[in-house]
Design a protein around this motif. Structure first.
Motif, PDB file in Angstrom:
ATOM      1  N   PRO A   1       1.137  -1.382  -0.101  1.00 38.34           N
ATOM      2  CA  PRO A   1      -0.153   0.050  -0.062  1.00 38.34           C
ATOM      3  C   PRO A   1       1.404   1.144   0.226  1.00 38.34           C
ATOM      4  N   ILE A   2       0.510   2.244  -0.518  1.00 43.72           N
ATOM      5  CA  ILE A   2       1.371   3.429  -0.280  1.00 43.72           C
ATOM      6  C   ILE A   2       0.995   4.198   0.852  1.00 43.72           C
ATOM      7  N   GLY A   3       2.314   4.666   1.156  1.00 42.22           N
ATOM      8  CA  GLY A   3       2.185   5.168   2.331  1.00 42.22           C
ATOM      9  C   GLY A   3       1.884   6.868   2.174  1.00 42.22           C
ATOM     10  N   LEU A   4       1.410   7.126   3.364  1.00 39.15           N
ATOM     11  CA  LEU A   4       0.930   8.701   3.877  1.00 39.15           C
ATOM     12  C   LEU A   4       1.758   9.783   2.784  1.00 39.15           C
ATOM     13  N   ALA A   5       3.147   9.510   3.109  1.00 38.03           N
ATOM     14  CA  ALA A   5       4.283  10.578   2.423  1.00 38.03           C
ATOM     15  C   ALA A   5       3.824  10.940   1.126  1.00 38.03           C
ATOM     16  N   ALA A   6       3.361   9.615   0.602  1.00 42.88           N
ATOM     17  CA  ALA A   6       3.071   9.497  -0.781  1.00 42.88           C
ATOM     18  C   ALA A   6       2.313  10.278  -1.137  1.00 42.88           C
TER      19      ALA A   6
ATOM     20  N   GLN B   1       0.543  11.862   0.399  1.00 43.68           N
ATOM     21  CA  GLN B   1       0.440  13.639   0.858  1.00 43.68           C
ATOM     22  C   GLN B   1       0.763  14.331  -0.859  1.00 43.68           C
ATOM     23  N   ARG B   2       1.986  13.788  -1.441  1.00 43.75           N
ATOM     24  CA  ARG B   2       2.924  14.506  -2.399  1.00 43.75           C
ATOM     25  C   ARG B   2       1.722  14.278  -3.954  1.00 43.75           C
TER      26      ARG B   2
ATOM     27  N   ALA C   1       1.164  11.137 -11.472  1.00 48.58           N
ATOM     28  CA  ALA C   1       3.205  11.560 -11.625  1.00 48.58           C
ATOM     29  C   ALA C   1       4.001  11.607 -10.577  1.00 48.58           C
ATOM     30  N   THR C   2       3.694  12.241  -9.555  1.00 47.00           N
ATOM     31  CA  THR C   2       4.228  12.176  -8.295  1.00 47.00           C
ATOM     32  C   THR C   2       4.697  10.936  -7.585  1.00 47.00           C
ATOM     33  N   VAL C   3       4.186   9.834  -8.067  1.00 47.97           N
ATOM     34  CA  VAL C   3       4.515   8.258  -7.822  1.00 47.97           C
ATOM     35  C   VAL C   3       5.344   7.760  -8.922  1.00 47.97           C
ATOM     36  N   LYS C   4       6.601   7.193  -8.272  1.00 52.65           N
ATOM     37  CA  LYS C   4       7.169   6.116  -8.615  1.00 52.65           C
ATOM     38  C   LYS C   4       8.050   5.533  -8.644  1.00 52.65           C
TER      39      LYS C   4
END
Length: 159
Positions: free
Chosen positions: A31-36, A38-39, A156-159
């Motif tokens: 699962p995606i984390g909170l910081a990612a 938020q970005r 686009a912020t997720v890589k």
């Protein structure tokens, strides 16, 4: 296995067999984390502001479809809250942008309207990190095209 067969039958009935076969969809990952999240949401909101779109609602769900983060800009319409969440979950569950379903509906494939969990409107995008889907983002408030721009900026912020 049964789930794959059901999805294959669904895609065949909707006429998107070529799309489903032509593209191997990435597997679900952690699962995606909170910081990612938020970005991603911050980038989506920034895109809405930069383009002077109406106040937006943005939702980020994890790879299990659970809500991780939701943001509604000041004066955003209440009706967009559940739509943004629904778009994110739809993109996640079907491993493709909700724009695909919007386009099929535009071609007269009205059977989509009766399928549980599909929001056939642009603005939901899977979040892929490496080669795995870690979540999805949904945006709602403007036109379908505007919703797509906002969600894509977050994705686009997720890589």
């Amino acid at each position: 296995m049964l789930k794959k067969l059901i999805l294959a039958a669904l895609f065949a009935a909707l006429g998107i067999v070529g799309t489903a076969r032509a593209q191997t969809q990435p597997p679900y990952g952690p699962p995606i984390g909170l910081a990612a999240a938020q970005r991603a949401a911050a980038a989506a909101i920034a895109a809405a502001q930069k383009n002077k779109f109406v106040p937006y609602s943005v939702a980020v769900v994890d790879s299990g479809g659970n809500l991780v983060l939701f943001e509604r800009m000041d004066n955003g319409q209440y009706g967009s809250i559940q739509i943004a969440i629904g778009k994110a979950r739809s993109a996640l569950r079907f491993k493709r942008p909700t724009k695909v379903f919007d386009e099929l509906l535009g071609k007269g494939r009205t059977a989509i309207l009766g399928l549980h969990g599909i929001v056939p409107s642009e603005g939901g995008v899977p979040l892929v990190s490496g080669s795995q889907i870690i979540g999805a983002i949904g945006a709602s408030s403007g036109s379908p095209q505007q919703d797509g721009i906002v969600a894509a900026a977050g994705a686009a912020t997720v890589k």
